[in-house]
Design a protein around this motif. Structure first.
Motif, short mmCIF file in Angstrom:
data_model
loop_
_atom_site.label_atom_id
_atom_site.label_comp_id
_atom_site.label_asym_id
_atom_site.label_seq_id
_atom_site.Cartn_x
_atom_site.Cartn_y
_atom_site.Cartn_z
N HIS A 70 0.86 -1.19 0.00
CA HIS A 70 0.00 0.00 0.00
C HIS A 70 0.89 1.23 0.00
O HIS A 70 1.62 1.49 0.96
CB HIS A 70 -0.90 -0.01 1.25
N LEU A 71 0.84 1.99 -1.08
CA LEU A 71 1.63 3.21 -1.20
C LEU A 71 0.74 4.40 -0.90
O LEU A 71 -0.33 4.56 -1.50
CB LEU A 71 2.19 3.35 -2.62
N SER A 72 1.16 5.24 0.02
CA SER A 72 0.35 6.39 0.38
C SER A 72 1.25 7.56 0.75
O SER A 72 2.37 7.39 1.23
CB SER A 72 -0.58 6.07 1.56
N ALA A 83 -5.57 17.24 -11.44
CA ALA A 83 -6.80 16.47 -11.31
C ALA A 83 -7.22 16.30 -9.85
O ALA A 83 -8.19 15.64 -9.56
CB ALA A 83 -6.63 15.10 -11.96
N GLY A 84 -6.46 16.88 -8.91
CA GLY A 84 -6.80 16.75 -7.51
C GLY A 84 -5.74 15.96 -6.76
O GLY A 84 -4.66 15.69 -7.28
N PRO A 85 -6.02 15.56 -5.51
CA PRO A 85 -5.04 14.82 -4.71
C PRO A 85 -4.61 13.52 -5.39
O PRO A 85 -5.42 12.85 -6.05
CB PRO A 85 -5.80 14.53 -3.40
N LEU A 86 -3.34 13.17 -5.23
CA LEU A 86 -2.85 11.93 -5.81
C LEU A 86 -3.46 10.74 -5.06
O LEU A 86 -3.63 10.78 -3.85
CB LEU A 86 -1.33 11.87 -5.69
N PRO A 87 -3.79 9.67 -5.77
CA PRO A 87 -4.44 8.52 -5.11
C PRO A 87 -3.45 7.64 -4.37
O PRO A 87 -2.25 7.62 -4.69
CB PRO A 87 -5.04 7.75 -6.30
N ASP A 88 -3.94 6.93 -3.35
CA ASP A 88 -3.17 5.83 -2.80
C ASP A 88 -3.12 4.73 -3.85
O ASP A 88 -3.97 4.66 -4.74
CB ASP A 88 -3.84 5.29 -1.54
N VAL A 89 -2.12 3.87 -3.74
CA VAL A 89 -1.94 2.80 -4.72
C VAL A 89 -1.77 1.48 -3.99
O VAL A 89 -0.99 1.39 -3.03
CB VAL A 89 -0.70 3.06 -5.62
N LEU A 90 -2.49 0.45 -4.41
CA LEU A 90 -2.29 -0.91 -3.94
C LEU A 90 -1.59 -1.68 -5.06
O LEU A 90 -2.12 -1.78 -6.17
CB LEU A 90 -3.61 -1.59 -3.59
N VAL A 147 3.73 1.37 2.71
CA VAL A 147 4.93 2.11 2.34
C VAL A 147 4.56 3.59 2.25
O VAL A 147 4.25 4.09 1.17
CB VAL A 147 5.53 1.62 1.01
N PRO A 148 4.54 4.31 3.39
CA PRO A 148 4.29 5.76 3.32
C PRO A 148 5.43 6.44 2.59
O PRO A 148 6.60 6.10 2.79
CB PRO A 148 4.25 6.18 4.80
N CYS A 149 5.11 7.37 1.74
CA CYS A 149 6.13 8.01 0.91
C CYS A 149 5.93 9.51 0.91
O CYS A 149 4.81 10.00 0.92
CB CYS A 149 6.03 7.51 -0.53
N VAL A 150 7.04 10.23 0.87
CA VAL A 150 7.00 11.69 0.81
C VAL A 150 7.50 12.10 -0.57
O VAL A 150 8.65 11.82 -0.91
CB VAL A 150 7.88 12.33 1.90
N PRO A 151 6.68 12.74 -1.40
CA PRO A 151 7.11 13.11 -2.74
C PRO A 151 8.38 13.93 -2.73
O PRO A 151 8.60 14.78 -1.86
CB PRO A 151 5.94 13.94 -3.27
N GLY A 152 9.26 13.64 -3.70
CA GLY A 152 10.46 14.44 -3.89
C GLY A 152 11.66 13.98 -3.11
O GLY A 152 12.70 14.63 -3.13
N THR A 153 11.57 12.86 -2.37
CA THR A 153 12.71 12.36 -1.62
C THR A 153 13.01 10.94 -2.05
O THR A 153 12.32 10.36 -2.86
CB THR A 153 12.44 12.40 -0.11
#
Length: 207
Positions: A70-72, A83-90, A147-153
Protein backbone atom coordinates in the motif's frame (compact mmCIF):
# COMPACT_ATOMS: atom_id res chain seq x y z
CA UNK A 1 -10.42 9.46 2.00
CA UNK A 2 -7.93 9.28 -0.88
CA UNK A 3 -8.79 7.68 -4.20
CA UNK A 4 -7.38 4.19 -4.72
CA UNK A 5 -5.54 2.80 -7.74
CA UNK A 6 -4.68 -0.87 -8.34
CA UNK A 7 -1.32 -1.64 -9.89
CA UNK A 8 1.16 -4.43 -10.49
CA UNK A 9 4.94 -4.77 -10.44
CA UNK A 10 7.44 -7.61 -10.47
CA UNK A 11 10.85 -8.42 -9.05
CA UNK A 12 12.20 -9.91 -12.28
CA UNK A 13 15.47 -11.82 -12.00
CA UNK A 14 17.79 -13.38 -14.57
CA UNK A 15 19.77 -16.63 -14.34
CA UNK A 16 22.40 -14.97 -12.15
CA UNK A 17 19.87 -13.52 -9.69
CA UNK A 18 20.15 -9.92 -10.84
CA UNK A 19 17.03 -7.72 -10.65
CA UNK A 20 15.63 -5.78 -13.61
CA UNK A 21 15.06 -2.07 -12.87
CA UNK A 22 13.87 0.82 -14.98
CA UNK A 23 14.51 4.55 -15.01
CA UNK A 24 11.61 6.43 -16.60
CA UNK A 25 11.74 9.80 -18.32
CA UNK A 26 14.48 12.39 -18.48
CA UNK A 27 16.93 13.46 -15.83
CA UNK A 28 18.07 11.64 -12.70
CA UNK A 29 14.91 9.67 -12.05
CA UNK A 30 14.69 6.98 -9.42
CA UNK A 31 15.15 3.34 -10.30
CA UNK A 32 11.92 1.35 -10.05
CA UNK A 33 10.44 -2.07 -10.62
CA UNK A 34 8.71 -2.52 -13.97
CA UNK A 35 4.93 -2.55 -13.88
CA UNK A 36 1.80 -0.47 -14.36
CA UNK A 37 -1.88 -0.21 -13.59
CA UNK A 38 -4.64 -2.75 -14.08
CA UNK A 39 -7.10 -2.26 -16.90
CA UNK A 40 -10.83 -2.78 -16.34
CA UNK A 41 -11.76 -6.47 -15.92
CA UNK A 42 -8.07 -7.46 -15.96
CA UNK A 43 -6.47 -9.74 -13.37
CA UNK A 44 -3.16 -8.90 -11.63
CA UNK A 45 -1.14 -11.70 -13.29
CA UNK A 46 -2.33 -10.81 -16.78
CA UNK A 47 -1.64 -7.14 -16.10
CA UNK A 48 1.90 -7.92 -14.94
CA UNK A 49 2.65 -9.98 -18.05
CA UNK A 50 1.25 -7.28 -20.33
CA UNK A 51 2.69 -4.22 -18.60
CA UNK A 52 6.19 -5.60 -18.19
CA UNK A 53 6.34 -6.79 -21.81
CA UNK A 54 5.12 -3.37 -22.99
CA UNK A 55 7.51 -1.44 -20.74
CA UNK A 56 10.68 -3.50 -20.99
CA UNK A 57 10.34 -5.79 -24.00
CA UNK A 58 10.91 -8.81 -21.75
CA UNK A 59 8.53 -11.74 -21.48
CA UNK A 60 8.44 -13.01 -17.91
CA UNK A 61 7.41 -16.14 -16.04
CA UNK A 62 5.47 -15.33 -12.86
CA UNK A 63 6.55 -17.55 -9.96
CA UNK A 64 4.43 -16.33 -7.04
CA UNK A 65 3.16 -13.30 -5.18
CA UNK A 66 5.70 -11.51 -3.00
CA UNK A 67 2.99 -9.37 -1.45
CA UNK A 68 0.55 -6.50 -1.65
CA UNK A 69 2.01 -3.07 -0.95
CA UNK A 70 0.00 0.00 0.00
CA UNK A 71 1.63 3.21 -1.20
CA UNK A 72 0.35 6.39 0.38
CA UNK A 73 1.43 9.98 0.90
CA UNK A 74 1.17 10.99 4.58
CA UNK A 75 -1.49 13.67 5.27
CA UNK A 76 -0.10 17.14 4.66
CA UNK A 77 2.70 15.88 2.42
CA UNK A 78 0.69 15.07 -0.71
CA UNK A 79 1.18 17.42 -3.63
CA UNK A 80 -2.05 17.50 -5.61
CA UNK A 81 -1.96 17.39 -9.39
CA UNK A 82 -4.28 19.29 -11.70
CA UNK A 83 -6.80 16.47 -11.31
CA UNK A 84 -6.80 16.75 -7.51
CA UNK A 85 -5.04 14.82 -4.71
CA UNK A 86 -2.85 11.93 -5.81
CA UNK A 87 -4.44 8.52 -5.11
CA UNK A 88 -3.17 5.83 -2.80
CA UNK A 89 -1.94 2.80 -4.72
CA UNK A 90 -2.29 -0.91 -3.94
CA UNK A 91 0.40 -2.85 -5.81
CA UNK A 92 0.49 -6.62 -6.34
CA UNK A 93 4.22 -7.40 -6.52
CA UNK A 94 5.16 -10.72 -8.08
CA UNK A 95 8.33 -12.76 -8.01
CA UNK A 96 9.24 -13.51 -11.63
CA UNK A 97 12.07 -14.56 -13.90
CA UNK A 98 13.01 -13.41 -17.36
CA UNK A 99 11.94 -15.78 -20.11
CA UNK A 100 14.87 -16.34 -22.45
CA UNK A 101 18.27 -14.69 -22.59
CA UNK A 102 17.25 -11.50 -24.38
CA UNK A 103 14.16 -9.28 -24.64
CA UNK A 104 11.41 -10.38 -27.01
CA UNK A 105 10.91 -6.76 -28.09
CA UNK A 106 12.29 -3.28 -27.69
CA UNK A 107 11.36 -1.09 -24.71
CA UNK A 108 9.61 2.20 -25.51
CA UNK A 109 11.63 5.42 -25.67
CA UNK A 110 12.44 6.84 -22.27
CA UNK A 111 12.73 3.52 -20.42
CA UNK A 112 16.35 2.89 -19.43
CA UNK A 113 16.72 -0.72 -18.30
CA UNK A 114 19.51 -2.17 -16.20
CA UNK A 115 20.24 -5.29 -14.13
CA UNK A 116 21.41 -5.03 -10.52
CA UNK A 117 22.50 -7.35 -7.74
CA UNK A 118 19.79 -7.39 -5.02
CA UNK A 119 22.38 -6.58 -2.35
CA UNK A 120 23.84 -3.68 -4.34
CA UNK A 121 20.85 -1.69 -5.56
CA UNK A 122 21.35 1.88 -6.76
CA UNK A 123 21.20 4.43 -3.97
CA UNK A 124 18.31 6.26 -5.60
CA UNK A 125 15.42 3.81 -5.77
CA UNK A 126 11.73 4.11 -5.01
CA UNK A 127 10.42 2.92 -1.63
CA UNK A 128 8.40 0.13 -3.23
CA UNK A 129 11.48 -1.16 -5.05
CA UNK A 130 13.59 -1.26 -1.89
CA UNK A 131 10.87 -3.00 0.12
CA UNK A 132 9.83 -5.53 -2.53
CA UNK A 133 13.38 -6.56 -3.50
CA UNK A 134 14.23 -7.03 0.18
CA UNK A 135 11.18 -9.22 0.70
CA UNK A 136 11.60 -11.18 -2.54
CA UNK A 137 15.27 -12.01 -2.03
CA UNK A 138 14.52 -13.09 1.55
CA UNK A 139 12.08 -15.65 0.12
CA UNK A 140 9.00 -14.07 1.64
CA UNK A 141 5.53 -14.53 0.17
CA UNK A 142 2.17 -13.09 1.20
CA UNK A 143 3.69 -9.91 2.63
CA UNK A 144 1.32 -7.07 3.48
CA UNK A 145 3.24 -3.83 3.80
CA UNK A 146 2.41 -0.14 4.06
CA UNK A 147 4.93 2.11 2.34
CA UNK A 148 4.29 5.76 3.32
CA UNK A 149 6.13 8.01 0.91
CA UNK A 150 7.00 11.69 0.81
CA UNK A 151 7.11 13.11 -2.74
CA UNK A 152 10.46 14.44 -3.89
CA UNK A 153 12.71 12.36 -1.62
CA UNK A 154 14.47 9.01 -1.83
CA UNK A 155 14.82 5.94 0.34
CA UNK A 156 18.53 5.36 0.99
CA UNK A 157 18.40 2.49 3.48
CA UNK A 158 16.91 -1.04 3.53
CA UNK A 159 13.58 -1.49 5.25
CA UNK A 160 13.20 -3.69 8.34
CA UNK A 161 12.21 -7.31 7.83
CA UNK A 162 8.55 -8.21 7.68
CA UNK A 163 7.11 -10.23 10.53
CA UNK A 164 7.06 -13.96 9.61
CA UNK A 165 3.69 -15.49 8.85
CA UNK A 166 1.99 -17.13 11.82
CA UNK A 167 -0.90 -19.57 11.91
CA UNK A 168 -1.37 -19.39 8.18
CA UNK A 169 -1.75 -15.59 8.17
CA UNK A 170 0.14 -13.43 5.63
CA UNK A 171 3.32 -11.79 6.79
CA UNK A 172 3.11 -8.13 7.73
CA UNK A 173 5.56 -5.41 8.58
CA UNK A 174 4.89 -4.06 12.05
CA UNK A 175 7.32 -1.20 11.48
CA UNK A 176 6.05 -0.25 8.04
CA UNK A 177 3.71 2.44 9.34
CA UNK A 178 6.65 4.58 10.35
CA UNK A 179 7.18 7.39 7.84
CA UNK A 180 9.87 6.55 5.31
CA UNK A 181 11.57 8.84 2.87
CA UNK A 182 10.81 8.26 -0.76
CA UNK A 183 7.92 8.82 -3.06
CA UNK A 184 5.14 6.66 -4.29
CA UNK A 185 3.81 5.99 -7.75
CA UNK A 186 0.86 6.81 -9.92
CA UNK A 187 0.81 3.87 -12.34
CA UNK A 188 0.25 4.33 -16.01
CA UNK A 189 0.95 2.38 -19.15
CA UNK A 190 4.70 1.99 -19.43
CA UNK A 191 5.41 3.69 -16.10
CA UNK A 192 6.60 1.95 -12.93
CA UNK A 193 3.73 1.96 -10.45
CA UNK A 194 5.53 3.92 -7.76
CA UNK A 195 6.63 6.88 -9.89
CA UNK A 196 3.37 8.81 -9.86
CA UNK A 197 4.85 11.91 -8.22
CA UNK A 198 7.37 12.31 -11.02
CA UNK A 199 4.64 12.83 -13.60
CA UNK A 200 4.05 16.51 -14.34
CA UNK A 201 0.34 15.90 -14.71
CA UNK A 202 -1.01 12.74 -13.01
CA UNK A 203 -4.32 13.12 -14.82
CA UNK A 204 -2.55 12.49 -18.13
CA UNK A 205 -1.59 8.93 -17.18
CA UNK A 206 -3.80 6.40 -18.86
CA UNK A 207 -4.52 2.69 -18.23
Amino acid sequence: MSALTWAVAAVVTDDTGRVLLCQQGRGARRYALPGGRLRPAEGPVGAALRDIRAETGWDIEVIDLVGVYHLSVPPGDAAAGRAGPLPDVLVHVFRARAAGVRPAGDPPPGCRLSWHSPDALPEVVTPLTRAAVTDATAGRSGVLRDVPCVPGTVTPAPLPAARPAEDGQPATDQDARRPRTGHDGHPGAGQPPEQRGEAADPSSLHP
